[in-house]
Design a protein around this motif. Structure first.
Motif, mmCIF file in Angstrom:
data_model
loop_
_atom_site.group_PDB
_atom_site.id
_atom_site.type_symbol
_atom_site.label_atom_id
_atom_site.label_comp_id
_atom_site.label_asym_id
_atom_site.label_seq_id
_atom_site.Cartn_x
_atom_site.Cartn_y
_atom_site.Cartn_z
ATOM 1 N N GLY A 221 57.739 80.019 115.713
ATOM 2 C CA GLY A 221 56.746 80.930 116.275
ATOM 3 C C GLY A 221 55.346 80.679 115.750
ATOM 4 N N HIS A 222 55.233 79.826 114.731
ATOM 5 C CA HIS A 222 53.926 79.462 114.174
ATOM 6 C C HIS A 222 54.049 78.082 113.534
ATOM 7 N N GLY A 223 52.895 77.432 113.319
ATOM 8 C CA GLY A 223 52.872 76.110 112.702
ATOM 9 C C GLY A 223 52.394 76.130 111.269
ATOM 10 N N MET A 224 52.376 77.307 110.654
ATOM 11 C CA MET A 224 51.777 77.462 109.336
ATOM 12 C C MET A 224 52.579 76.725 108.265
ATOM 13 N N VAL A 225 51.864 75.965 107.434
ATOM 14 C CA VAL A 225 52.483 75.284 106.289
ATOM 15 C C VAL A 225 51.928 75.791 104.961
ATOM 16 N N THR A 226 50.820 76.520 105.001
ATOM 17 C CA THR A 226 50.213 77.100 103.794
ATOM 18 C C THR A 226 49.917 78.568 104.048
ATOM 19 N N ASP A 227 50.324 79.402 103.095
ATOM 20 C CA ASP A 227 49.979 80.824 103.133
ATOM 21 C C ASP A 227 49.805 81.280 101.687
ATOM 22 N N ASP A 228 48.596 81.097 101.169
ATOM 23 C CA ASP A 228 48.302 81.426 99.771
ATOM 24 C C ASP A 228 47.559 82.753 99.685
ATOM 25 N N VAL A 229 48.012 83.614 98.802
ATOM 26 C CA VAL A 229 47.265 84.841 98.508
ATOM 27 C C VAL A 229 46.224 84.497 97.447
ATOM 28 N N LEU A 230 44.952 84.706 97.782
ATOM 29 C CA LEU A 230 43.869 84.345 96.869
ATOM 30 C C LEU A 230 43.739 85.379 95.749
ATOM 31 N N THR A 231 43.436 84.885 94.567
ATOM 32 C CA THR A 231 43.109 85.791 93.470
ATOM 33 C C THR A 231 41.719 86.370 93.707
ATOM 34 N N TRP A 232 41.401 87.448 92.994
ATOM 35 C CA TRP A 232 40.057 88.022 93.112
ATOM 36 C C TRP A 232 39.002 86.988 92.729
ATOM 37 N N GLU A 233 39.295 86.204 91.690
ATOM 38 C CA GLU A 233 38.331 85.194 91.257
ATOM 39 C C GLU A 233 38.095 84.158 92.358
ATOM 40 N N GLU A 234 39.178 83.743 93.031
ATOM 41 C CA GLU A 234 39.042 82.772 94.129
ATOM 42 C C GLU A 234 38.243 83.366 95.285
ATOM 43 N N GLU A 235 38.454 84.631 95.583
ATOM 44 C CA GLU A 235 37.665 85.275 96.641
ATOM 45 C C GLU A 235 36.179 85.276 96.294
ATOM 46 N N GLY A 236 35.873 85.621 95.046
ATOM 47 C CA GLY A 236 34.477 85.625 94.621
ATOM 48 C C GLY A 236 33.847 84.253 94.731
ATOM 49 N N ASP A 237 34.602 83.233 94.305
ATOM 50 C CA ASP A 237 34.088 81.860 94.383
ATOM 51 C C ASP A 237 33.838 81.452 95.830
ATOM 52 N N GLU A 238 34.761 81.800 96.727
ATOM 53 C CA GLU A 238 34.579 81.445 98.138
ATOM 54 C C GLU A 238 33.374 82.166 98.738
#
Length: 393
Positions: free
Chosen positions: A310-327
């Motif tokens: 039903g989907h082609g997803m190969v990556t599903d990462d939950v970002l840390t708060w620090e990663e969100e801030g960096d992005e």
């Protein structure tokens, strides 16, 4: 990934939501391109392939109920190789699952060959209201060197045709090319600014790993401008575009006020977006967590994966708060409007160091605006990566 969604009251959301549709096929692979694009030879059932997009959209819609779609972007690859009816099918599928804002921007990337330009009216009838054309150069020799399959005359004709059909248009140019002089670029960009209407994307040529240009550069067969000349190219670009009334609102994108790419602003303002199709990336808020998603890159492996799951997803990462801030820093500091440090604090759980801000202000690389936003200055933009690294430290 949980199937419970969120609404715009989610504290980590800024209410921005778009759909990116990746069409992976190209007529030829350009030597500078590191995008997920593939040249397919032989029979191809486009109707069956588009059905996989419908399935994947339905799957992502179950993860993100209640959103309003402000932007749809068909990127590639070369979406203008699609039949207009395929584009219409995908837009209709999106409308089945989410509310599409009546003012939504629906963009399709196109090559300016005469064959693809013939389809423009069909795309407009399908619901596309903005076209972005991969012109890349207004000179014949560089076009050939860049692997482009259109002529300068075709490019100019396609831009003018698009401007007559679509409410909003843009086209791309690549500069700081091998052997290009500042005088060459001044002449070429001046022509482009006369041709452009509301939006122009101007990219310095970069050598990306995995491309033919990368191999040529490492073999000493491609001479690139040095750092000083690259900086001169950048300054000249800003000067000419500003004078023509198309200031940069992002490091490589120029627009008259109100003509900015709304879809790209969703990325740069760190909103949410679904990415469907082979190799598409997404950022989705589910249960107050930001998921970084990516799908299978190989076009027909993606199709098989969608058929079975039903989907082609190969990556599903939950970002840390620090990663969100960096992005948020990486994306938002590309913008002339800058970033809201309060949002950074809310996402990352920490404040940007005042000491770092003061040090960067002292050398003229950042400034604080009256609304409290922090932005990179004209002087800081050429060294943006270093500025971001300092603020993220």
């Amino acid at each position: 990934m949980s199937t419970e969604g969120h609404n715009s009251r989610d504290p980590r959301s800024n209410g921005l939501f778009g759909i990116y549709v990746h069409w992976p096929f190209c007529a030829a692979k350009c030597p500078y391109c590191d995008f997920n694009s593939h040249v397919h030879r032989g029979p191809f059932d486009e109707v069956a392939y588009v059905e996989a997009y419908a399935q994947e959209l339905a799957w992502f819609a179950r993860q993100t109920p209640g959103r309003t779609v402000q932007s749809i972007f068909f990127g590639g690859g070369t979406p203008s190789l699609m039949q207009p009816r395929s584009v219409e099918t995908i837009i209709n599928e999106i409308g089945k699952h989410w509310t599409i804002d009546p003012r939504a921007e629906i963009t399709l990337e196109a090559n300016p060959t005469s064959v693809e330009a013939d389809r423009f009216r069909g795309y407009r009838a399908a619901g596309v209201n903005r076209v972005s054309l991969g012109v890349q150069s207004l000179r014949e020799k560089p076009l050939a060197e860049l692997g482009r399959r259109h002529t300068v005359d075709e490019a100019v004709a396609a831009v003018r045709l698009a401007q007559s059909i679509f409410d909003r248009t843009s086209f791309d140019l690549i500069y700081a090319r091998p052997h290009q002089t500042l005088e060459d670029w001044q002449d070429e960009l001046t022509e482009a600014l006369w041709l452009a209407q509301g939006h122009l994307s101007l990219y310095q040529l970069t050598i990306e790993m995995g491309t033919r240009y990368y191999d040529m550069f490492n073999a000493g067969k491609l001479q690139m401008p040095n750092e000083d000349l690259s900086a001169d190219f950048y300054e000249l670009t800003q000067e000419l575009a500003n004078s023509a009334g198309l200031p940069a609102y992002e490091i490589s994108n120029h627009a008259r006020p109100g003509q900015e790419s709304r879809h790209n602003l969703i990325y740069w303002r760190y909103g949410e977006y679904v990415g469907v199709g082979p190799g598409a990336h997404g950022r989705l808020l589910i249960n107050n967590q930001r998921h970084a998603t990516a799908t299978e890159k190989m076009p027909f492996d993606w199709q098989k994966r969608v058929a079975s799951r039903g989907h082609g997803m190969v990556t599903d990462d939950v970002l840390t708060w620090e990663e969100e801030g960096d992005e948020l820093l990486v994306m938002g500091l590309r913008l002339r409007e800058g970033i809201d440090p309060r949002r950074f604090s809310m996402l990352s759980g920490r404040a940007i160091s005042e000491k770092q801000i003061d040090e960067l202000k002292a050398i003229g690389f950042v400034e604080t605006l009256p609304n409290g936003f922090i932005r990179v200055t004209d002087k800081g933009w050429p060294v943006l990566d270093a500025v971001v690294a300092d603020l993220a430290a």
